[in-house]
Design an enzyme around this catalytic site. Sequence first.
Site, PDB file in Angstrom:
ATOM      1  N   LEU A 175       1.904  -3.325   0.212  1.00  0.00           N
ATOM      2  CA  LEU A 175       2.203  -4.651   0.747  1.00  0.00           C
ATOM      3  C   LEU A 175       2.278  -4.625   2.270  1.00  0.00           C
ATOM      4  O   LEU A 175       2.252  -5.659   2.915  1.00  0.00           O
ATOM      5  CB  LEU A 175       3.520  -5.160   0.156  1.00  0.00           C
ATOM      6  N   HIS A 233      -4.481   6.850 -10.504  1.00  0.00           N
ATOM      7  CA  HIS A 233      -5.817   6.781  -9.917  1.00  0.00           C
ATOM      8  C   HIS A 233      -6.715   7.961 -10.288  1.00  0.00           C
ATOM      9  O   HIS A 233      -7.313   8.593  -9.414  1.00  0.00           O
ATOM     10  CB  HIS A 233      -5.747   6.678  -8.381  1.00  0.00           C
ATOM     11  N   ASP A 286      -4.737  -0.818  -7.536  1.00  0.00           N
ATOM     12  CA  ASP A 286      -4.553  -0.023  -6.321  1.00  0.00           C
ATOM     13  C   ASP A 286      -4.786  -0.895  -5.081  1.00  0.00           C
ATOM     14  O   ASP A 286      -5.651  -0.622  -4.251  1.00  0.00           O
ATOM     15  CB  ASP A 286      -5.500   1.187  -6.336  1.00  0.00           C
ATOM     16  N   HIS A 326      -6.626  -4.914   3.890  1.00  0.00           N
ATOM     17  CA  HIS A 326      -6.852  -4.484   5.270  1.00  0.00           C
ATOM     18  C   HIS A 326      -7.319  -5.651   6.120  1.00  0.00           C
ATOM     19  O   HIS A 326      -7.934  -6.588   5.617  1.00  0.00           O
ATOM     20  CB  HIS A 326      -7.943  -3.412   5.337  1.00  0.00           C
TER      21      HIS A 326
END
Lengths: 336, 432
Positions: free
Chosen positions: B66, B235, B308, B312
Site C-alpha cells: 500500500l 508467489h 501481489d 507504481h
Amino acid sequence: MSLKILRPAPSSLHPNANNVQLDENGKLRHFLSFDGLKADHLTEILDIAESFMGVNEKSSKKVPLLRGKTVVNLFFENSTRTRTTFELAAKRLSADVLSMNISTSATTKGETLLDTLRNLEAMQSDMFVIRHADSGAAHFIASHVAPHIAVINGGDGQHAHPTQAMLDMFTIRRCKGDFTRLKVAIVGDILHSRVARSQIHALNLLNTAEVRVIAPRTLLPERVESLGVQVYHKMDDGLHDVDVVIMLRLQRERMKGGFLPSRDEFYQQYGLTQARLQQAKPDAIVMHPGPSNRGVEIESQVQDGPQSVILQQVTYGIAVRMAVMSLVMRNAGASA
Amino acid sequence: MSRILIEQGRVIDPANNVDNITNLYLQAGTISAVADHAPDGFVPDEVIDGRDLIVIPGLLELSARLHEPGKEYKATIKSETRAAAAGGITSLCCTPDTHPVIDETATVELIHRRAEDAGFARVLPIGALTRGLKSDCLSEMATLQAAGCIAFSNAGRAIKDTQILRRAMQYATTFDITLILQAEDPWLAQGSCAHEGAVATRLGLNASPVAAETVELARLLALVEQTGARCHFSHLSSRRAVEMIAAAKQQGLPISADVAIHQLFFTEMDLDGFNSQCHVKPPFRSQRDKEALRRGVQDGTIDLICCDHQPHEADAKLQPFPQTEAGISGLETLLPLTMKLVEEEVLTLSQAVALVTHNVAKVIQQPLGSLTPGHSADVCLFDPNAYWELEPQQLLSQGKNTPFAGWCFQSEVQQVFLAGERVFRVDYNTVE
C-alpha cells in the site's frame, strides 16, 4: 445485466507494429537489433557500405547525404572506438555531430533518461546514437522519441550491438564472400557479450553454414543453443576446419564472481595462439571487436599476423556506420 | 445500520458448501442468513436484485503493497483500499516494507486508523519478521500480534543467516504465529530481472534460474520440518517449487502456498520487446512452469491466489527494462482474472471463489471470507457476463502499471459491501 459500451478492438495495426525498428513497409526506421529483420535488410546495408568504401579512399571524404542534419552521440557508457567511428561516419555524411558522454551518475542526480531525451529533442536533433549499460535501453528510447528522430543502437547492456555485427559481416563478406559455405567460431565471454549475440543473429540471418561458440559453461548463457549455435567447450575441437575465428574481449572483472579462476587458466584453455590457429582452415581469418587483451585472449603473434583482419574491421566500421546512418535517415524522412 | 436483502442471486460460499440461487440477508453489519425465506422479523431497508449476478464473500488479498506510510507518491491507503473495493476485495493484508517498516505498534495503529478513515476495505497488517527487515534481530512479534498483525514476513528479503531464520521460526511457533515467506536465494537471483532461459539469453537480461527458488525453498522447508513453524510460501513461480510443496504437504508439514494470478497468464515470452509491465519478481518463467502452477491451483497444492499488488508511479516503468521496478497493480484484475480461469475450465466456480476468499482467511486464521451467519457482512456481487476491456487509466489504484491493458474480461464487480456498508457500486464512480 448492465449495459456496456463496447469499445472497438485496437485499430488495425500494421504487421510490424510490435517491432519498433521497422516501419509499416518493413523498412528500417531505427537500427536496434536484428529482431524481425530479414537477410535483405542486412544485404542492403552491406551493399551501401560497399559504395561508401570508395568515398573513404578519396582525398576529400565527404558526401552530402546528411547535410543539415544533427546527429547526437549519446554515450552513457565509455567507448572510444565506437564513438569515434560514429563521429567520423556522421561527419563524412556532412551531418552536424554532438557527442555527449553522460556518466550514469549524472542521470541519477534526478534527471531521468526520458528527461535527457526531451532536452535533446528540443535542440532539434535528427538522430540519436545510443550506448547504454542496460539491455533494452535503445528500444526504450526508440519507443519514446519524437517520430522524426532515428535511433541507432551503439550497444545496449548485454543485448545487442548491431553496427559492430554489421561491420563484422562486412569484413567477412569482403574476405570470404558467400556466407552459406562458411564455418564461423566465436570464442570467449559469450555470456556478457552484446557483440556475440548480434554476430550470431546476423550470421544466422545470412545463412551461415555453421556458427559455433567456444567457451567454458560459466561464460555461456543458459540455452545458448537456442540462438542457433553449436556449442564447444574445447578450443581445438571448436576451431577445427573453421573459416573465421572471432575472439571476444575478456573483462578483467570476470575473475570476481567465480566466472573464471584466473587469466592464466583462461589463456591456456581458450587463448588464440598461432599453434591453436592451425586447427582452422589455412586461409582462416581472425577477428576481434576490440579492444583486445594481448596474452589474455589472443597471442600478439596472431593479432599482428597475416590472418588477422582486426584493423580492417576498424576501417570498415566507418563505411558500415555511414551506410546505417544514411539508410535509417532516409527511411525516417520517408515516414515522417 | 441498514438491513439489506440481496434477492435471488447465485450465492457461492465455499466455506459452507453453498452454491444456490437464493437470498442473502445482511443485518447490523453481519451476515444474517443465506436462505430462501427471511429470518423471523427481518424487514429489509433495501432490496437488491441479484438475478444474473453471483454473490460471494468479499475477497481477501494476502499480498498488497500500500506504500503508506513512506511512499505516498506511489499509493496511499485510501487510494488502494478504494481500488480494492472496486475489485471486490474487502480485506487486504499489507506487507511490512513501508517506511517506517511495520515493526512498531505505532505503525500498525497508523495503518488501522488510515484504513478506518478511508472506509473502503479492511487492512490487516503483516508484521516485519525482523527489526527493520534487516534480518539480524527478531521483531517484537508478540507485541505486534496483539496490536493486530495477522502474520509476519520479511517482505521478500531472504534471511541469509540460517540461525536467525531458525530462531524466527521457533519464536513464531511459541505464539502460534503464521510466517509468510518468499523463496528466493539472494545470490542466485542477484541483479536479475528475468527468468533464466531462451528469452533472457536472447535479450541479454540478467536472469534468475529456477534454482534460485528451489534452493531457498529447500532450506526453508528443512527448517519448517525441524521447528514445526506454520509457514506460508508466497508467489511460487516454478514447476519444481510446486512439486516440492506437494511433497512437503504429503509429509504433513504445516505449510501452505500461493501464486500471484499473473503467473497463471504470462510466461517469459511476454518480455519480448522489453515490455516493462511484465517485469515482476519472481520472474515469469517457462510455459511448463505456468502450466504446473495452473495444475497446482487446480489440485490444491497451491492453497490460494493473490495479486501481489504493487502500484507504481508511471516513471517507475519508464526506464530501460533492467532499471524498471518490478510489480503489477493488481487489485482490480484479481477477480476478473480468477474468473477467466473458470471460463478456461481450469477451475470450477466454487474452487475459484474459495481460492480468493475462504482459503486466504484460513491461512491468516481470521473469521473472514465466508457467508457464515454472524460473520462480518463482507459481500461482493459480480456479473459473470459483462464484457469489458481494461484501460489502465481507468483503474482506481494510484498505480496504473498493468500488463493486462487491452484485455477483455467477462466478469465485472457490481456492488461490494464491507461490514454491511456499501463501499462500491459500479454505476457510481465514487462512494460518498
